[in-house]
Enzyme design. Structure first.
Site, PDB file in Angstrom:
ATOM      1  N   HIS A  57      -6.980  -6.681  -0.879  1.00  0.00           N
ATOM      2  CA  HIS A  57      -5.899  -5.703  -0.765  1.00  0.00           C
ATOM      3  C   HIS A  57      -4.915  -6.030   0.354  1.00  0.00           C
ATOM      4  CE1 HIS A  57      -3.863  -1.844  -0.946  1.00  0.00           C
ATOM      5  NE2 HIS A  57      -4.087  -1.681   0.343  1.00  0.00           N
ATOM      6  N   ASP A  61       0.849  -1.191   0.000  1.00  0.00           N
ATOM      7  CA  ASP A  61       0.000   0.000   0.000  1.00  0.00           C
ATOM      8  C   ASP A  61       0.891   1.249   0.000  1.00  0.00           C
ATOM      9  OD1 ASP A  61      -2.988   0.932   0.464  1.00  0.00           O
ATOM     10  OD2 ASP A  61      -1.817   1.991   1.971  1.00  0.00           O
ATOM     11  N   TYR A 112      -2.325  10.974   1.933  1.00  0.00           N
ATOM     12  CA  TYR A 112      -3.080  11.147   0.691  1.00  0.00           C
ATOM     13  C   TYR A 112      -3.066  12.603   0.235  1.00  0.00           C
ATOM     14  CZ  TYR A 112      -4.904   6.445   1.419  1.00  0.00           C
ATOM     15  OH  TYR A 112      -5.012   5.083   1.590  1.00  0.00           O
TER      16      TYR A 112
END
Length: 295
Positions: free
Chosen positions: A275, A103, A209
């Site tokens: 994921h 990730d 982010y």
């Protein structure tokens, strides 16, 4: 709440990280970088096995768990955790090392390998998109663009107050838990909530982010295409293993397309998982790592 002893390490980058280590400090080093919204615990199944042949270094990255959480989005641009990574390896006297990332940890691993190939001996990526392939897919693949709209939501500063109002317990139950295997994540619920409840943790994690330069267009938007997408992109110089959970609903299998043109020495292992494949399917992930490293 960690099963591993954590060392508090002050780095030359100005942050302090909690770091799990295992194995012989004299052995070749392998650094494991977790992503959102996790910690070194991402690798809880892999650490003991990798420690049989390597000195394992698994930090809680800046902004996560009890590691430092500097204020301001500018402190989470990718160059900052890359600098943390290199400083951490140097702290242990490891000038070259194997680097593993999942990730966001994978995003940092890609960047470190591209910018500091002299430090990275081998690279293992787990469900983390190559920056060129990812940005290209956000313009050219509408399914991936749709799957990535959560990034636009995470970048909204109003989200912090919404999470604070609902509480991290409810945030866990209504968002994160719904995107994972309930049976696997339920026993870990207390650990996640403990880490997310640390002062400033949710904002710091979301700032990763907000600090990213990746453009995520809205579904009805046609922004200017980044120039680098139509120019040659530098290939990676070291051997690379990519492990991919093929049922990932956020990062679709399109992220594997075109990797061979960017990585001359590439191996790909596809796993029937989502994921969070390091703990969803730990045995095949660990076996893929150990076999590739041994070869």
């Amino acid at each position: 709440m960690s099963a591993f002893k954590l060392n508090r390490i002050a780095l030359s980058t100005g942050v302090e990280l909690d770091v799990a280590t295992a194995g012989d400090p004299a052995a070749p080093a392998i650094v494991l970088l977790h992503g959102f919204p996790e910690s070194h615990r991402t690798w809880r199944h892999q650490i003991p096995e990798l420690a049989k042949t390597h000195f394992v270094i698994a930090p809680d990255q800046r902004g996560f768990a009890r590691s430092s959480k500097p204020e301001g989005v500018e402190n989470y641009t990718p160059d900052k955790p890359v600098a943390d990574l290199l400083a951490l390896a140097s702290h242990f006297g490891k000038e070259r090392f194997v680097l593993v990332g999942h990730d966001w940890g994978g995003a940092i691993a890609w960047m470190a390998a591209l910018q500091h190939p002299d430090r990275i001996e081998k690279l293992i990526i787990v469900n983390a998109p190559h920056p060129f392939v990812f940005q290209k897919s956000l313009f050219d693949d509408m399914e991936q663009r749709a799957a990535s709209q959560y990034i636009r939501a995470f970048r909204n500063p109003a989200l912090d107050a919404q999470i604070a109002a609902m509480g991290v317990d409810r945030f866990f139950d209504t968002t994160f838990a719904k995107h994972t295997d309930p049976e696997l994540v339920a026993p870990e619920r207390a650990a996640y909530i403990d880490e997310w409840s640390q002062p400033g943790a949710m904002t710091a994690m979301l700032n990763w982010y907000r600090a990213s330069a990746i453009t995520v267009p809205a579904m009805d938007e046609t922004p200017e295409r980044p120039a680098f997408l139509d120019a040659p992109f530098p290939p990676l110089q070291m051997p690379v293993l990519v492990i991919w959970g093929m049922r990932d609903t956020a990062l679709l299998p399109v992220q594997l397309d075109g990797l061979d043109a960017l990585i001359p020495d590439l191996s790909i292992v596809r796993i029937d998982a989502g994921h969070f494949v390091p703990w969803e399917k730990p045995a095949p992930v660990t076996e893929a790592m150990r076999s590739w490293l041994a070869a």
